[in-house]
Design a protein around this motif. Structure first.
Motif, short mmCIF file in Angstrom:
data_model
loop_
_atom_site.label_atom_id
_atom_site.label_comp_id
_atom_site.label_asym_id
_atom_site.label_seq_id
_atom_site.Cartn_x
_atom_site.Cartn_y
_atom_site.Cartn_z
N SER A 35 0.81 -1.22 0.00
CA SER A 35 0.00 0.00 0.00
C SER A 35 0.84 1.27 0.00
CB SER A 35 -0.93 0.01 1.21
OG SER A 35 -0.16 -0.01 2.41
N ASN A 65 0.04 6.99 -7.54
CA ASN A 65 -0.98 7.73 -6.78
C ASN A 65 -2.37 7.37 -7.29
OD1 ASN A 65 0.91 8.97 -5.16
ND2 ASN A 65 0.95 10.86 -6.35
N LYS A 67 -3.21 4.51 -8.25
CA LYS A 67 -3.49 3.16 -7.75
C LYS A 67 -3.81 3.20 -6.26
CE LYS A 67 -2.25 0.90 -11.52
NZ LYS A 67 -3.20 0.16 -12.30
N ALA A 68 -3.98 4.40 -5.71
CA ALA A 68 -4.29 4.60 -4.28
C ALA A 68 -3.18 4.07 -3.39
CB ALA A 68 -5.64 3.99 -3.91
N SER A 70 0.30 5.08 -1.25
CA SER A 70 0.86 6.25 -0.59
C SER A 70 2.36 6.31 -0.79
CB SER A 70 0.59 6.19 0.92
OG SER A 70 -0.78 6.05 1.16
#
Length: 176
Positions: A35, A65, A67-68, A70
């Protein structure tokens, strides 16, 4: 004539479907566990990022970004992003060859010169995602399209954006 036209259209359609990137991945990796990401520390002695380097970094950041995922410090990241532009030399024929011939009946002589050849330097983009904890590459993408020295800054930016977007359209793998 109609058969030739159909064959030409099918060939054109198949060429349009050909991918401009090649990807590979570790099938044992669980991509849902990733993630966060960071750029891998640069290993060479250069403190500067090239113009193409900035283009690549911006495009990668935009795609991840999207692809969500961080962006965090490298010590906290699940994935480290490593990229490089691999230089390749290619020979390119430009212009037209010349030929001269003469003869009579079933006999003749000919002389021909091939078109001029020049060496072209091109750069192929390779992006790798490394699992920070295991230090193993889990995903890799390589471009089949090339940057070359004759492209304008606008064309280079557009090409990098297109290639990186196509690369990350195949990430995470198995979701086609």
């Amino acid at each position: 004539m109609a058969r030739f036209l159909i064959v030409a259209l099918v060939a054109l359609a198949m060429a349009g479907c050909a991918s401009n990137v090649v990807t590979d991945y570790n099938s044992a990796a669980v991509f849902d566990n990733y993630s966060s990401w960071a750029f891998a520390p640069v290993s060479d002695n250069s403190a500067f990022v090239s113009l193409d380097g900035n283009r690549v970094r911006n495009a990668i950041e935009r795609e991840l970004n999207g692809k969500a995922m961080s962006k965090v410090d490298a010590e906290k990241a699940d994935l480290l992003v490593s990229w490089r532009i691999v230089e390749e030399d290619r020979l390119e024929q430009s212009g037209v060859g010349l030929g001269l011939g003469f003869g009579t009946g079933n006999f003749g002589w000919g002389l021909a010169a091939p078109p001029p050849v020049r060496e072209v330097k091109e750069g192929k983009l390779v992006v790798e995602l490394v699992d920070r904890s295991s230090e193993q590459v889990v995903w890799r993408a390589a471009s089949r399209r090339y940057l070359n020295e004759d492209q304008s800054p606008e064309k280079r930016t557009k090409l990098v954006n297109e290639v990186v977007a196509e690369m990350f359209s195949k990430y995470p793998p198995g979701r086609d």
